[in-house]
Design an enzyme around this catalytic site. Structure first.
Site, PDB file in Angstrom:
ATOM      1  N   GLY A 114     -24.391 -21.037  49.770  1.00 36.08           N
ATOM      2  CA  GLY A 114     -25.093 -19.940  50.398  1.00 36.08           C
ATOM      3  C   GLY A 114     -24.211 -18.822  50.899  1.00 36.08           C
ATOM      4  O   GLY A 114     -24.618 -18.046  51.761  1.00 36.08           O
ATOM      5  N   SER A 120     -25.564 -21.802  43.800  1.00 38.12           N
ATOM      6  CA  SER A 120     -26.768 -22.358  43.176  1.00 38.12           C
ATOM      7  C   SER A 120     -26.806 -22.031  41.693  1.00 38.12           C
ATOM      8  O   SER A 120     -27.176 -22.885  40.868  1.00 38.12           O
ATOM      9  CB  SER A 120     -28.028 -21.845  43.870  1.00 38.12           C
ATOM     10  N   ALA A 121     -26.424 -20.806  41.322  1.00 38.29           N
ATOM     11  CA  ALA A 121     -26.408 -20.441  39.905  1.00 38.29           C
ATOM     12  C   ALA A 121     -25.441 -21.319  39.123  1.00 38.29           C
ATOM     13  O   ALA A 121     -25.749 -21.775  38.018  1.00 38.29           O
ATOM     14  CB  ALA A 121     -26.035 -18.970  39.749  1.00 38.29           C
ATOM     15  N   ASP A 164     -26.469 -13.427  38.527  1.00 39.45           N
ATOM     16  CA  ASP A 164     -25.698 -14.613  38.895  1.00 39.45           C
ATOM     17  C   ASP A 164     -25.631 -15.614  37.753  1.00 39.45           C
ATOM     18  O   ASP A 164     -24.548 -16.102  37.393  1.00 39.45           O
ATOM     19  CB  ASP A 164     -26.319 -15.289  40.122  1.00 39.45           C
TER      20      ASP A 164
END
Length: 338
Positions: A114, A120-121, A164
């Site tokens: 984060g 996350s990508a 991303d």
């Protein structure tokens, strides 16, 4: 078992404005999420995430998406370890036409969660790549990026950008404008990343910019100005030799544009005191330029400095929890040795 990794990323320019069809230039960096996938005899999914909390966690749940694990881990970390894996698994099953495939999945990452570095990508890209390869149906980078984007779009309630996932899939520097994603040539830029130990709420930050843009014409103009700045930055990159270290004048102009970009992002309300203090520490140490990277609100800044001065300054900055030099990752997603 198949093991794939995907790099994180920093934004040279363009975050937030890219949501409204303006161009952005993210660059992959050599901080990676590594995902190991092994098929099971049943349709269940077992996720082990040793890096996503102090002690890590392992959960197993049904393959129909209805059953949710009950673990004593922060909600954001469960999301990182479970929701993104869920949608990645569904994309892999669909791509391989294997709707009942089950997997044991292990997620390891040296990308802060984060923090604006594409954690996350990278997890989603590496997960889909490893799972489809494990099922004997590898995807080319463009299809992989498209499926990873759909996965992030679902989890993030439509707030995701193609930037991303495309950057993590193909590596290097990329240009994203709307649905158009392209790899672009770029020299090895001397990135220094400072991390404040926190994380912004991407959804709230994106919604805040949208609200400002809808209410105030000058906020809409600010978004357009970021797009103009990105186009200027692209022209500077295009003049540099991608096979060589960038000359001083190129770094100076890119840094100046980064400084402008940070100011525009501040005006849109997505910076924070910790990010601003790290940005100013980098500038005062002699960095060519520095700005927040990602959604903002906390997380990381990126500076351009080929010397050790910015790293040293950030280590002595109270708001900075970690600092590291980040090479441009020429490779995107890749298969690792087991």
């Amino acid at each position: 078992m198949t093991v794939s990794s995907a790099p994180g990323k920093v934004y040279l320019f363009g975050e937030h404005a890219v949501v409204y069809g303006e161009p952005a230039v993210p660059c992959a960096i050599e901080r990676r999420a590594t995902v190991s996938v092994e098929t099971r005899e049943d349709s269940r999914v077992r996720v082990s995430a040793p890096d996503l909390s102090l002690d890590g966690f392992t959960v197993e749940y049904g393959g129909n998406g209805d059953e949710r694990p009950d673990v004593n881990v922060a909600e954001g970390l469960v999301e990182a370890g479970i929701e993104y894996i869920d949608v990645a698994v569904e994309q892999a099953r669909d791509a391989a036409n294997a709707p009942n495939a089950g997997f044991d999945v292990t997620v390891e990452s040296d990308i802060p969660l984060g923090a604006g570095l594409g954690s996350s990508a990278a997890v989603v890209v590496a997960s889909i790549d490893a799972a489809t390869r494990e099922l004997g149906h590898p995807l080319d980078p463009e299809e992989l990026a498209a499926r990873a984007y759909r996965a992030e779009y679902e989890v993030q309630d439509g707030q995701a950008s193609r930037a991303d996932t495309f950057c993590c899939a193909v590596g290097g520097a990329v240009r994203v404008e709307g649905d158009d994603c392209q790899h672009i040539d770029a020299p090895s830029l001397p990135f220094v990343v400072g991390f404040d130990g926190g994380a912004g709420d991407t959804g709230k930050l994106v919604a805040g910019v949208r609200s400002l843009r809808d209410e105030y014409d000058f906020a809409a103009d600010t978004v357009e100005s970021i797009g103009d700045l990105v186009r200027r930055g692209e022209s500077v990159l295009a003049e540099a030799d991608p096979t060589d270290h960038p000359p001083e004048d190129v770094l100076a102009e890119l840094g100046r544009l980064m400084d402008f970009d940070h100011g525009l992002l501040e005006a849109l309300g997505v910076s924070s005191r910790t990010l601003d203090n790290m940005v100013w520490a980098a500038r005062e140490a002699g960095a060519h330029g520095a700005k927040l990277t990602g959604a903002g609100g906390g997380g990381c800044i990126v500076a351009l400095d080929e010397t050790a001065e910015t790293e040293t300054a950030l280590r002595y900055t109270a708001e900075c929890e970690d600092v590291f030099r980040a090479e441009l990752a020429r490779d995107g997603v890749r298969v690792e040795d087991e």
